[in-house]
Design an enzyme around this catalytic site. Structure first.
Site, PDB file in Angstrom:
ATOM      1  N   ARG A 224      51.899  30.480 -26.013  1.00 42.31           N
ATOM      2  CA  ARG A 224      52.196  29.340 -25.150  1.00 42.31           C
ATOM      3  C   ARG A 224      51.840  29.735 -23.711  1.00 42.31           C
ATOM      4  O   ARG A 224      52.142  30.849 -23.269  1.00 42.31           O
ATOM      5  CB  ARG A 224      53.677  28.947 -25.243  1.00 42.31           C
ATOM      6  CG  ARG A 224      54.059  28.294 -26.574  1.00 42.31           C
ATOM      7  CD  ARG A 224      53.403  26.918 -26.695  1.00 42.31           C
ATOM      8  NE  ARG A 224      53.743  26.228 -27.940  1.00 42.31           N
ATOM      9  CZ  ARG A 224      53.007  26.230 -29.036  1.00 42.31           C
ATOM     10  NH1 ARG A 224      51.895  26.954 -29.078  1.00 42.31           N
ATOM     11  NH2 ARG A 224      53.368  25.530 -30.092  1.00 42.31           N
ATOM     12  N   HIS A 271      42.441  26.355 -26.619  1.00 39.50           N
ATOM     13  CA  HIS A 271      43.527  26.161 -27.588  1.00 39.50           C
ATOM     14  C   HIS A 271      42.977  26.016 -29.009  1.00 39.50           C
ATOM     15  O   HIS A 271      43.288  25.068 -29.737  1.00 39.50           O
ATOM     16  CB  HIS A 271      44.373  24.936 -27.215  1.00 39.50           C
ATOM     17  CG  HIS A 271      45.777  25.022 -27.767  1.00 39.50           C
ATOM     18  ND1 HIS A 271      46.867  24.530 -27.100  1.00 39.50           N
ATOM     19  CD2 HIS A 271      46.264  25.549 -28.928  1.00 39.50           C
ATOM     20  CE1 HIS A 271      47.964  24.725 -27.822  1.00 39.50           C
ATOM     21  NE2 HIS A 271      47.610  25.354 -28.939  1.00 39.50           N
TER      22      HIS A 271
END
Length: 308
Positions: A224, A271
């Site tokens: 994250r 991502h």
């Protein structure tokens, strides 16, 4: 008849419309899967945190919400969600993450960038150390972190894992607590971040903890974005951090003017480290629904007090 509501983006529906019914049949379930069930008749919600269902109050008969993502920070704080919430632990997602983490670990360990980008006529004969001489630390020992830690250990790296609660993994030195975090980071040459995002893990890599790493250390973050203090990382790249490979960010897509894009010691990936795979995720969803119907405990339930 079991009624399951699919609450995710339009792009996801065709894949799951194809993979979920055979998974239900294989589990011995008769499931009416739809995107439009009346809320009061829904038994299970298969949900992405950014899906159309944001108010869970009308779903008075719902037995569980089955998250399609590994991360739950975008849904766990929803006060209308009072039903049991299960994280997605998908073998396909895990395998993809292991492959990405191992790939970038080996890239940094072997110094591949110097040869890929160094086609300048210089004959470079710097040999990398053996894996056994390159200490790696994995922050986060959930399903993804544990799988990555054990795979890296199997390749010969001395791996230390840290998690908020004490774990035990074959071949991995497992630590917990604040003292354990300091021990895990001190002298680490490669650090992989796979922690859940909570108040306790935000900015876990900051000026103080980054300074603990070995000179020339590498950071790999597919977990994250807010696990790292961006400004502290940029500063550390001028001192003891050789390179950071980052797949996740505080804001996504990463803004065009963010300094990470042009920093010579930062690799940005969009991502893509891994994703939930519909085929394997469908089996996980079907198993949890089977458990719910059989009165067995759900798998991978979220602890609301911890946030994961």
């Amino acid at each position: 008849m079991i009624r399951a509501l699919f609450s995710a983006g339009n792009h996801a529906w065709p894949e799951y419309q194809e993979t979920l019914p055979p998974a239900f049949r294989a589990a011995g379930l008769t499931v009416d899967l739809s995107r439009e069930h009346a809320p009061e008749k829904v038994d299970y919600i298969i949900a992405a945190p950014n899906g159309p269902v944001q108010d869970f109050t009308p779903f008075t008969s719902c037995k569980a919400v089955l998250n399609l993502w590994a991360g739950v920070e975008d849904i766990v704080s929803n006060t209308t969600l009072t039903q049991p919430l299960a994280r997605m632990v998908d073998p396909g997602l895990t395998d993809g993450m292991v492959e990405w983490v191992v790939g970038h670990t080996m890239r940094h360990h072997l110094g591949m960038d110097a040869h890929i980008h160094g086609q300048d006529g210089v004959w470079r004969t710097d040999y990398p150390p053996l894996a056994q001489d390159r200490p790696v630390t994995v922050l986060g020992l959930g399903a993804l972190g544990a799988a990555c830690a054990q795979m890296l250990a199997s390749l010969g790296f001395p791996v230390t894992g840290w998690s908020r609660s004490q774990k035990a993994l074959q071949g991995v030195r497992c630590l917990s607590s604040d003292t354990g975090l300091t021990e895990a980071l001190t002298g680490a040459e490669i650090v992989v971040l796979l922690l859940p995002l909570t108040d306790a893990t935000t900015d876990i890599l900051n000026a103080g903890t980054l300074a603990l790493l070995a000179d020339g250390a590498f950071i790999i973050n597919p977990g994250r974005g807010p696990l790292i203090d961006d400004a502290a990382l940029i500063a550390a790249l001028d001192t003891n951090i050789a390179h950071a490979t980052l797949d996740v960010f505080r804001r996504e897509p990463l803004p065009e003017n963010h300094p990470f894009w042009k920093h010579p010691q930062v690799t940005v990936t969009p991502h893509i480290a891994s994703t939930t795979r519909a085929k394997t995720a469908a089996t996980c969803i079907a198993e949890n629904i089977r458990r719910g119907e059989a009165g067995e405990p759900f798998l991978h339930l979220v602890d609301r007090s911890k946030g994961y």
